[in-house]
Design an enzyme around this catalytic site. Sequence first.
Site, PDB file in Angstrom:
ATOM      1  N   TYR A  56       0.856  -1.184   0.000  1.00 48.38           N
ATOM      2  CA  TYR A  56       0.000   0.000   0.000  1.00 48.38           C
ATOM      3  C   TYR A  56       0.894   1.238   0.000  1.00 48.38           C
ATOM      4  O   TYR A  56       1.518   1.576   1.009  1.00 48.38           O
ATOM      5  CB  TYR A  56      -0.904   0.033   1.229  1.00 48.38           C
ATOM      6  CG  TYR A  56      -1.971  -1.044   1.283  1.00 48.38           C
ATOM      7  CD1 TYR A  56      -2.299  -1.797   0.167  1.00 48.38           C
ATOM      8  CD2 TYR A  56      -2.664  -1.297   2.459  1.00 48.38           C
ATOM      9  CE1 TYR A  56      -3.280  -2.775   0.213  1.00 48.38           C
ATOM     10  CE2 TYR A  56      -3.655  -2.271   2.520  1.00 48.38           C
ATOM     11  CZ  TYR A  56      -3.954  -3.010   1.400  1.00 48.38           C
ATOM     12  OH  TYR A  56      -4.932  -3.974   1.475  1.00 48.38           O
ATOM     13  N   LEU A 209     -18.507  -1.590   2.379  1.00 47.38           N
ATOM     14  CA  LEU A 209     -19.251  -0.463   1.803  1.00 47.38           C
ATOM     15  C   LEU A 209     -18.937  -0.299   0.315  1.00 47.38           C
ATOM     16  O   LEU A 209     -19.244   0.735  -0.280  1.00 47.38           O
ATOM     17  CB  LEU A 209     -18.936   0.829   2.552  1.00 47.38           C
ATOM     18  CG  LEU A 209     -19.368   0.863   4.018  1.00 47.38           C
ATOM     19  CD1 LEU A 209     -18.976   2.172   4.673  1.00 47.38           C
ATOM     20  CD2 LEU A 209     -20.863   0.619   4.163  1.00 47.38           C
ATOM     21  N   ARG A 211     -16.211   0.266  -1.355  1.00 48.80           N
ATOM     22  CA  ARG A 211     -15.368   1.427  -1.644  1.00 48.80           C
ATOM     23  C   ARG A 211     -16.153   2.734  -1.638  1.00 48.80           C
ATOM     24  O   ARG A 211     -15.904   3.636  -2.426  1.00 48.80           O
ATOM     25  CB  ARG A 211     -14.647   1.229  -2.986  1.00 48.80           C
ATOM     26  CG  ARG A 211     -13.726   0.016  -2.960  1.00 48.80           C
ATOM     27  CD  ARG A 211     -13.379  -0.512  -4.333  1.00 48.80           C
ATOM     28  NE  ARG A 211     -12.548  -1.701  -4.189  1.00 48.80           N
ATOM     29  CZ  ARG A 211     -13.043  -2.932  -3.970  1.00 48.80           C
ATOM     30  NH1 ARG A 211     -14.341  -3.099  -3.886  1.00 48.80           N
ATOM     31  NH2 ARG A 211     -12.231  -3.961  -3.833  1.00 48.80           N
ATOM     32  N   GLY A 212     -17.108   2.796  -0.731  1.00 49.03           N
ATOM     33  CA  GLY A 212     -17.921   3.994  -0.570  1.00 49.03           C
ATOM     34  C   GLY A 212     -19.171   4.007  -1.419  1.00 49.03           C
ATOM     35  O   GLY A 212     -20.039   4.862  -1.227  1.00 49.03           O
ATOM     36  N   SER A 215     -22.148   3.536   0.756  1.00 48.74           N
ATOM     37  CA  SER A 215     -22.025   4.225   2.043  1.00 48.74           C
ATOM     38  C   SER A 215     -23.135   5.228   2.277  1.00 48.74           C
ATOM     39  O   SER A 215     -23.351   5.684   3.406  1.00 48.74           O
ATOM     40  CB  SER A 215     -20.681   4.960   2.113  1.00 48.74           C
ATOM     41  OG  SER A 215     -20.666   6.040   1.178  1.00 48.74           O
TER      42      SER A 215
END
Length: 334
Positions: A56, A209, A211-212, A215
């Site tokens: 990452y 979620l 990746r939003g 959400s």
Amino acid sequence: MQTRPLGTTGLQVSALGLGCMGMSALYGEADRAESIATIHAALEAGVTLLDTGDFYAMGHNEMLIGEALRAAPAALREQALTSVKFGALRDPDGGWSGYDGRPAAVRNFAAYSLQRLGVDHIDVYRIARLDPNVPIEETVGAIAELVEKGHVRHIGLSEVGAETIRRAAATAPISDLQIEYSLISRGIEDEVLPTTRELGIGITAYGVLSRGLISGHFTADRQLAPTDFRSMSPRFQGENLQHNLSLVEALRKIAEQKGVSVAQIAIAWVSSRGEDIVPLVGARTRERLTEALGALDVTLDDADLAAIEQAVPADAAAGDRYPAAQMSHLGTDR
């Protein structure tokens, strides 16, 4: 905060884990000070599981977590459990060059992760994706050697299919499988989840979620940077996005009836799937973390679950969860 067993290996973790990737990469700019404050707030709330990957932002995320742990009070630092993925190969331009699961590489990756995190052991260690050129037995066997030497406590898996799970479990005890699982990503329910339950392996669910996307905060007119993963994700493109956001609006009606947010009901749904499943939330700010933690207080009864199923049926999402080139690395059995 309540805890859940991560499989039958004896590891107990918080009922919600914190996925830290977005604090360093793939989802636009993140504020370093706010990221560290969010990790501290998570630990203070009783979150124990911190998930990362050595690739990452080429080690940035591990160093960020290491900095946060050093600055945390000793009691909170000692309760933190690190879950680390390894194996993805990067280049200086941020490109991806495949995966390396050779035993020598496993030992090398671990040595660097221990240094960046500033810890004397990694609690759960796993290859991020299967290396098609290395049998899973060799990769898992190398991690088992690190367990014997005290550098790693537990062995995990990530994004592999049922056959690979069985082969890995026959090689060494496996604590958990990390895999995407959400209302609109339910592929594990057919074969993978029955296999992990048969073998006593837990699930750490990422992408709860999406990746939003589910959400309740993502809008169709949102502008994404070219480096944002979602700018290439099929589910965030054109008609796919419009369809998927219509599912969110159907879910919003149910959430409003219960007096909770869309994100909270989506997280609570994953949590309700079983005591062997631990949702990972990718909160990058204390505000989003607080919202996610509120999901632990949401109880879904049979009527709620039926309404959610009607609003967002299995396979209702439009578009694959990854671009085509990356889908070939998911759930590969070797």
